[in-house]
Design a protein around this motif. Structure first.
Motif, short mmCIF file in Angstrom:
data_model
loop_
_atom_site.label_atom_id
_atom_site.label_comp_id
_atom_site.label_asym_id
_atom_site.label_seq_id
_atom_site.Cartn_x
_atom_site.Cartn_y
_atom_site.Cartn_z
N THR A 401 -29.45 63.36 -15.12
CA THR A 401 -30.03 62.12 -15.64
C THR A 401 -28.94 61.30 -16.31
N SER A 403 -28.95 60.10 -19.32
CA SER A 403 -28.67 60.51 -20.70
C SER A 403 -27.70 61.67 -20.68
N ASP A 613 -30.60 68.18 -17.87
CA ASP A 613 -31.81 67.74 -17.16
C ASP A 613 -31.43 67.05 -15.85
N LEU A 615 -32.70 64.39 -12.62
CA LEU A 615 -33.63 63.29 -12.35
C LEU A 615 -34.83 63.84 -11.59
N ASP A 616 -35.99 63.28 -11.91
CA ASP A 616 -37.19 63.73 -11.20
C ASP A 616 -37.27 62.97 -9.88
N CYS A 619 -40.41 60.59 -9.31
CA CYS A 619 -40.94 59.61 -10.26
C CYS A 619 -41.19 58.26 -9.60
N TRP A 640 -33.98 55.09 -21.30
CA TRP A 640 -32.77 55.66 -20.69
C TRP A 640 -32.68 57.15 -20.94
N ALA A 641 -33.34 57.63 -22.02
CA ALA A 641 -33.36 59.07 -22.26
C ALA A 641 -34.63 59.37 -23.02
N LYS A 642 -35.11 60.60 -22.89
CA LYS A 642 -36.41 60.93 -23.48
C LYS A 642 -36.44 60.60 -24.97
N GLU A 683 -35.88 57.40 -17.29
CA GLU A 683 -36.95 58.34 -17.61
C GLU A 683 -38.26 57.55 -17.60
N LYS A 684 -39.21 58.00 -16.77
CA LYS A 684 -40.50 57.31 -16.75
C LYS A 684 -41.38 57.97 -17.80
N LEU A 685 -41.70 57.24 -18.86
CA LEU A 685 -42.50 57.84 -19.92
C LEU A 685 -43.98 57.80 -19.55
#
Length: 1528
Positions: A401, A403, A613, A615-616, A619, A640-642, A683-685
């Motif tokens: 990711t 981040s 981590d 990337l998903d 997403c 950009w990061a959790k 990051e998709k929250l």
């Protein structure tokens, strides 16, 4: 046994104490006959297990195999014939002893087994069987004894007793001999093995057992490398098991298992706690603690376990070999003691001696073969480890990711791959020392205790005391290394800046100041080196004296503890050879442990990186999208990061298929983030994102690969000429291709270094267009290109009529010109979408969008006034023109101001381009540092940058001579002399010892032991002292050489003409200053030290052996010849392999850092797999040259050690032959010396090779210290007067000049005269020779004919510095150096602080500088990055004001730097330089409209030269330019 054999089993009188030994028949029939059988049955289970896993298809039945089988069956028949004969005798009532039934039965069954094995191996595809070769060898060896005794018995008795058995035995002997010979041949390659399409497969796979053991299969390459330098195509392909694809896959599988186990544990821990919480609501805290402890036990998945599971088994085979070798190394000292006692015993039969000599030789050969097998396994494991780790890191870097990527810089990640993976490789080689060293130490101590009793402990104490000394030295050395690296880095950084700004240094005549700075750093660096040299000579002293000190203390204690302790030859020399064995493990252990510590740090870093981590991948939905829409985002919140706060909130976005959507907003409002979110990079929250079909992405900063321009555009797609040409046309790249030296096959440097910003961006757009995707995400691609190019691209590519019409396009933009033509506009404010709609709708709403327009555009009415006089409105509105002038929107009457700005902007464009077609080339010309005339494309021969030559073949002796001169001839001789003395002292000590051991024993004691010990100690310590002095002298000599070579290189580079720097890449020059100087500093001296050490040791060994057994001289010559040949073959091959290896290594890292920076682009285009393959390919290419490199060392080792073993054999043999004339002490001396010689011989070759590869650095530095130089800086007798030039009048007389030899003239016969104080503007199209004129004034270019006079002084006759320091230039691109601001203004400290402040005030920098806390000491970063371009330009103005000379040359900046700065500069020049001669190269005509005269150049000649008004009146070239600029 007697009953079993029917005779005695062992009889020493027959076997030992006789000159003609023989074994009893019973012993022959039992033990000797059974040895081969016992061996085969013992190995069988392991071998079958191995064969089960060995799958290479089967081998077709060949003649060889048939013969082996037939012979095997015959052997079985012969053995059982014996058995049946015994039964026959039984029937005849002559009862033979049981042994005659048992032995033939056992041997017969074994032969059947061997025959079956032959066939089974054939079916498993074994081409050459080691197990059977050893079996047949043992059989023949064991059959030799009965063979001899049967013949002796027959001749003694004159007849043959047992005819039948006699016949069968000889047929048996003949058959096994033939079997042995046959088994040495190898079978054909297996059938049905996977088809090997390799053009050049590695011969190791198909080589026989003996060839594998001795590395004979490498000989072919060694010979080839000797005949001609090896090239890439000569290298073998890698074995299947060593390739990236297989290794990384295995490692990946193991690592995934580790991760899964860890996940399960995590889940278990989690489940546990949730249960607790449910059961006990009341007592929270305790339960929480349990959870925390649970979590702690398994922090992260273990990468170490994965590595062990993947590479452990293979490595263990190597460890097994090491174990055998350790045990074998103690055999020779024991044999030595037997040999010495044999020499003492004058009555012993001489065959004992020969047997001992043969055993010594045999054990040494076995040791050699086994040791190198062990190394082979270790090195291959190391190589595989590096491949595996590199591959894992590369694959991971494509999916981490953002981040995670931010937490470590690109440099750090590349370091993981280069440094940390390398550490693993280095460790593996010696990892076995962890258990092997203690084992060797224990065994050695055990044998020593047996020889000398408890006095050994004294010696051990000394050894143990030396360990902390060595450790302390190592720690201190490391500290020095770190400090020295710091100096080195700062020196290289400074050199880098100097070389990038060399032109400016020349123009200002600032070289001496910077030379001083470099030499200053260099002085510190050498000071640290000197300290390290003191330490190193100490550690060399410790290393060489350790065994001697140990021996001395042990012997001294031994003889002084008890009168009756007699030091005889046996004790002395056996213990010496044991001490020598001890030396290696004791020294290696601390090293291995410190290596282990470093590697564990590396392991942690790698593990941490691999646990980041990822990337998903899911997403962004790509399959199911709302019909009719290409992009949908519902309720999207992204960060950009959790842990960071979201940068996009509540995004609702529907983009219809095939529409063009513009995204606008202020800087930092989340435009780029929106694009990243659609690519799945954020990051998709919460929310849902869907993008339909394939995606093409153009990032804000173009990402260009180091490949050809064409490859950059194709990006792995199939080539389609028609489509490709259309794309080039649409993206306005056609004109650029004409300028590039190789058209679209031009190799583009790393990060697109040889393209201008605009070109890079256009290539990036072309890549997207060519990919023919469904959805296009364009992140502000138009701001990097010139405005008219932006219009071209918008019209031909992005816009409603462009190449992409019908595709879904999302364009982030700042340019307001294009907005009316898009379908939808999305306005972002602080991460939220504030409004959406078409241009007209949004204008009506008068919301954020309308405000955005007002900010970015000047007042409407003004705009319309102006535009009437211009055809091409887009040209004007390049948004950066007015971005700094938001105040224009206030309702002041600023029409005039704006008008001026517009004019300014237009004149930039018009004065440059002859016709609109050529506009895009303008940008790139000014970006080449000096406006070189565009070279005609037709002649590809004259390349701008010549390829660097790699040295090939042997190094000339002159290079060694040059190095010796740099060290100092006297010093060199002294060093050699000292080495000779130190070896003489060592020999002296050992000869004295051998003499001492021969001292006669009188009533159980030896006399004058104290004198003996004293002399021994004195000689030994003298040797130590000489070692200390010689290694120190050598180090000092090396540092001196380094100092002189670097100083010469630096001196020359400051005096080199500018043309050299134009045609030589900076990297190549920097390489001389970094890599080559590093080699001269730190690699060559220790290599020479080792070389001299081993050379003198080898020579002294041979001298000692010859002096004790003169016969040995005969053997020396053939051995020396073999040695010489092996050495030449090895050195030639190995040197070239090393070169190939280092050449193929850097592409791995550069490709890797490129991948990291372009990861988002690679992912967007879905090209991960092909990049992974590319990386694997590069790693394999590198390993391809590394693997033969390992093998070449093994090949050499086996051959050289064999020579050493022969030395041992002959030393022992001649000692046995001369037994009667020799005393025990001398034999001990010569054989114990011979036992050490192998190591020195081996290292001597390695050192020769290293020395030859490294001494090249001297040659390369020399080459660049001797390039041609420019004129001297100061010519004493031609110095101009102090106040020259007083008038400042400049005269060109029939002046012509060219850039470099072989090129066309740039200025042709110029003649003109400028009076003092005139202001002259110089104009002309690109390449007319404007910049060249200024360069001539400073003599950066020297005249071909004609001359320039300043105030009547010919400038070609005075020193360059006298000239350059009296003229001032404000260059086009402002160059700053890292250092304080004061240093940048006044590097020589000529001016007072007040003067500097005055200059700053006049150049409008005073406010900025005084606002900084450091004031004048404000640190400028490299290239002045922490100042804006405008500020840098003002610093250059301040420099000019400080120097205040009579002649000022102003090279106007081409690119529109912000206009404010430009006005400031013009104003200051008009006021401050009123009475000076000013020559301005103008790109904007309005700056020179009020000058005294204007010079118009055309193609290197004067076209017009007059006042501006009369030039306009005469309607010539100048008038045309002015008209274009709207000034006429």
């Amino acid at each position: 046994m007697e009953a079993f054999c029917g005779s005695r089993f062992w009889d020493p009188n027959i076997s030992v104490h006789t000159n003609n030994p023989d074994l009893t028949p019973c012993f022959q029939n039992t033990i000797i006959a059974w040895i081969p059988s016992i061996y085969l049955w013992a190995v069988l289970p392991f071998y079958l297990l191995y064969l089960k896993h060995y799958k290479r298809g089967y081998i077709v039945l060949s003649m060889l195999s048939r013969f082996k089988t037939i012979l095997g069956v015959l052997l079985w028949c012969v053995c059982w014939a014996d058995l049946f004969f015994s039964f026959h005798e039984l029937l005849q009532s002559r009862t033979p002893p049981p042994v005659y039934f048992v032995t033939p039965l056992i041997v017969g069954i074994t032969m059947v087994l061997a025959t079956v094995l032959v066939q089974y191996e054939r079916l498993r595809g074994v081409q050459s069987s080691g197990v059977l070769i050893i079996f047949w060898f043992l059989s023949v060896l064991c059959a030799v004894v009965p063979f001899r005794s049967k013949i002796i018995a027959a001749t003694a008795q004159g007849q043959i007793k047992d005819r039948f058995r006699f016949t069968t035995f000889f047929s048996y002997f003949a058959l096994i001999l033939i079997e042995l010979i046959l088994s040495c041949f190898k079978e054909n390659p297996p059938f049905f093995s996977p088809v090997n399409s390799d053009p050049n497969p590695c011969p190791e796979l198909n080589s026989g057992f003996l060839s594998k053991m001795t590395f004979w299969w490498f000989t072919r390459m060694a010979i080839l490398g000797y005949k001609r330098p090896l090239e890439d195509k000569d290298l073998w392909s890698l074995n299947k098991d060593d390739t990236s694809s297989i290794i990384v896959q295995q490692l990946h599988k193991e690592w995934d298992k580790q991760k899964d186990e860890w996940k399960q544990k995590e889940d278990v821990a989690y489940v546990k706690t949730s249960n607790h919480v449910l059961n006990h609501v009341g007592d929270g805290p305790e339960e929480a603690e349990v959870l925390i402890q649970d979590k702690r036990q398994h922090k992260e998945p273990s990468f170490l376990k994965a590595l062990l599971r993947t590479f452990g088994p293979y490595f263990l085979i190597g460890s097994f070999y090491k174990l055998i070798q350790d045990l074998l190394s103690f055999v020779n000292p024991q044999l030595l003691s037997i040999l010495i006692s044999f020499i003492k015993d004058k009555d012993a039969p001489s065959w004992w001696g020969f047997l001992i000599a043969a055993l010594m030789f045999f054990s040494a050969v076995l040791q050699t073969i086994i040791l190198h097998q062990h190394f082979q396994y270790c090195f291959v494991t190391g190589m595989r480890l590096r491949t595996g780790i590199t591959g894992m890191i590369y694959r991971k870097s494509l999916v981490i990711t953002n981040s995670a990527k931010r937490s470590s810089t690109v440099g750090e990640i590349v370091n993981l791959m280069s440094v940390d993976a390398q550490r693993f490789m280095d460790l593996v080689t010696f990892l076995n020392m962890l258990w092997s060293a203690p084992l060797q130490i224990c065994l050695a101590l055990y044998f020593l205790w047996q020889t000398l009793g408890p006095s050994v402990l004294a010696g051990v104490a000394v050894m143990i005391l030396l360990i902390p000394l060595n450790a302390a030295i190592a720690i201190k050395t490391r500290a020095f290394q770190v400090e020295q690296m710091r100096h080195k880095d700062s020196r290289i950084k400074l050199m880098n800046e100097i070389l990038s700004g060399i032109k400016v240094l020349k123009l200002y005549a600032w070289e001496p100041s910077f030379q001083e700075k470099v030499l200053d750093i260099r002085k510190n660096e050498l000071r640290v080196l000197k300290k390290a040299a003191y330490l190193n000579s100490l550690s060399t002293f410790a290393w060489i004296s350790a065994p001697f000190l140990v021996a001395l203390t042990t012997f001294a204690v031994y003889v002084s503890v008890d009168e009756n302790n007699i030091l005889d030859a046996e004790k002395a020399f056996v213990s010496l050879s044991l001490f020598n064995i001890l030396r290696f493990p004791l020294n290696m252990l601390p090293q291995v442990i410190s290596n282990l510590a470093q590697t564990s740090v590396s392991l942690k870093r790698i593990q941490q990186f691999l646990s980041h981590d990822e990337l998903d991948p899911n997403c962004v939905e790509t399959k199911v999208v709302t019909p009719g829409y290409a992009i949908t985002v519902t309720n999207g919140t992204f960060s950009w990061a959790k842990e960071l706060k979201p940068s996009l909130k509540d995004i609702h976005l529907l983009v219809p298929s095939g529409s063009l959507v513009a995204v606008v907003g202020h800087v930092g409002c989340g435009k780029s983030s929106l694009v990243s979110a659609l690519l799945g990079e954020m990051e998709k929250l919460e929310g849902h994102v869907a993008v339909k079909g394939s995606v093409a992405y153009v990032p804000q900063q173009a990402w260009i690969q180091n490949a050809t321009l064409k490859d950059n555009i194709l990006f792995g797609q199939q080539h389609n000429e028609q489509k490709y040409q259309n794309v080039l046309e649409a993206c306005a790249l056609k004109t650029d291709l004409e300028v590039l030296p190789g058209g679209d096959h031009t190799e583009i440097g790393e990060k697109g270094i040889n393209l201008s910003g605009g070109q890079r961006q256009r290539v990036s757009i072309a890549r997207a267009v060519f990919s023919d995707a469904d959805v296009y995400l364009l992140d502000d691609p138009l701001s990097a290109v010139d405005s008219h190019v932006a219009k071209h691209i918008f019209d031909n590519v992005i816009g409603p009529e462009g190449a992409l019409k019908g595709k879904t396009r999302m364009l982030v933009t700042h340019g307001i010109t294009f907005l009316p033509q898009v379908d939808h506009i999305v306005v972002l404010v602080d991460g939220k979408i504030s409004e959406m709609g078409s241009y007209q709708e949004l204008l009506k709403q008068n919301g954020a969008f309308a405000e955005f327009l007002r900010n970015y555009a000047p007042d409407e009415d003004i705009e319309e006034d102006e535009l009437t006089m211009l055809e091409d409105e887009e040209v004007l509105l390049a948004e950066d023109t007015l971005s700094n002038h938001t105040d224009l929107a206030d309702n002041e009457p600023v029409t005039n101001e704006v008008r001026k700005q517009f004019l300014r902007q237009i004149s930039v464009i018009s004065s440059e381009g002859e016709c609109p077609k050529k506009m895009s080339t303008r940008r790139r010309v000014c970006e080449k540092k000096s406006a070189e005339p565009p070279q005609p494309q037709k002649i590809p021969t004259e390349k701008l940058i010549q390829a660097e030559t790699s040295e090939i073949g042997t190094v000339k002796l002159t290079v060694f001579w040059q190095y010796m001169k740099a060290v100092g001839l006297m010093t060199s001789l002294v060093i050699c002399f000292l080495y000779g003395c130190q070896n003489a002292a060592a020999i002296g000590a050992n000869v004295w010892l051998s003499d001492w051991t021969n001292e006669p024993v009188i009533n159980g004691t030896q006399h004058n032991t104290s004198m003996r010990v004293g002399v021994y100690a004195a000689l030994g310590l003298l040797q130590g002292l000489l070692v200390l002095i010689s290694s120190f002298t050598l180090a000092m000599g090396g540092i001196n050489a380094a100092r002189t070579l670097h100083a010469a290189l630096l001196e020359n580079k400051f005096h080199t003409p500018q043309s050299f720097f134009d045609t030589t890449p900076t990297g190549r020059i920097i390489n001389r200053f970094s890599k080559d100087i590093y080699v001269i500093d730190e690699v060559i001296p220790p290599t020479i030290l080792m070389f001299l050490g081993t050379f003198f040791t080898s020579v002294s060994t041979i001298l000692v052996i010859i002096s004790s057994t003169p016969l040995f001289a005969v053997v020396i010559i053939p051995l020396a010849i073999v040695y010489f040949f092996v050495q030449r073959f090895y050195v030639a091959t190995s040197r070239q392999l090393k070169r190939l290896e280092s050449v193929s290594r850097s592409p791995i890292y550069s490709h890797f850092s490129e991948t990291i920076t372009g990861a988002s682009v690679i992912r967007a285009y879905g090209r991960e797999n092909s990049f992974v393959c590319l990386n694997d390919l590069k790693v394999d290419e590198n390993q391809k040259s590394y693997f033969p490199n390992i093998i070449s060392n093994r090949w050499l080792g086996v051959r050289i050690e064999l020579i050493g073993n022969f030395v041992v054999l002959f030393a022992a043999l001649f000692a046995v032959l001369g037994k009667n004339s020799l005393n025990a002490g001398l034999v001990g001396l010569s054989v114990s010396y011979a036992l050490q010689v192998t190591m020195s011989l081996n290292w001597m070759v390695r050192m020769t090779s290293d020395l030859e590869s490294n001494i090249v650095a001297v040659e390369r530095v020399k080459e660049y210290s001797e390039t041609e130089t420019e004129a001297p800086w100061i010519i004493e007798d031609k110095r101009p007067p102090e106040d020259w030039p007083a008038q400042g009048e400049v005269e060109f007389v029939d002046y012509s000049v060219r850039y470099r030899k072989g090129m066309d003239l740039v200025l042709k016969g110029l003649s003109l005269r400028v009076k003092g104080g005139e202001k002259i503007g110089i104009v002309g199209r690109t390449g007319a020779g404007k910049s060249s004129m200024t360069l001539c004034l400073f003599r950066i270019l020297e005249a071909v004919k004609g001359e320039i006079k300043i105030d009547g002084v010919r400038i070609s006759e005075i020193g360059l510095h006298d000239l350059r320091s009296k003229i001032t230039i404000i260059p086009q691109d402002p160059v700053l150096f890292s250092g304080t601001l004061k240093m940048n203004l006044d590097p020589f400290n000529k001016y007072s602080e007040d003067e500097i402040w005055k200059a700053l005030e006049l150049s409008h920098l005073k406010r900025f500088v005084s606002s900084k806390p450091e004031k004048l000491e404000y640190e400028c970063s490299e290239g002045g990055e922490n100042l804006s371009v405008g500020q840098r330009q003002l610093v250059c103005l301040a420099r000019a004001l400080l120097r205040k000379t009579r002649i000022l040359v102003l090279d106007e900046a081409t690119a529109a730097i912000d206009l404010e700065t430009d006005d400031l500069i013009q104003m200051t020049i008009r006021t401050q330089f009123e009475d000076c001669t000013v020559l301005t190269i103008a790109h904007r005509l309005n700056t020179i409209m009020d000058y005294t005269r204007v010079l118009v150049l055309d193609k290197g000649t004067i076209a017009e030269f007059d006042t501006p008004s009369s030039l306009i009146a005469s309607r010539g070239i100048f008038y045309g330019m002015a008209k274009d600029a709207g000034l006429a």
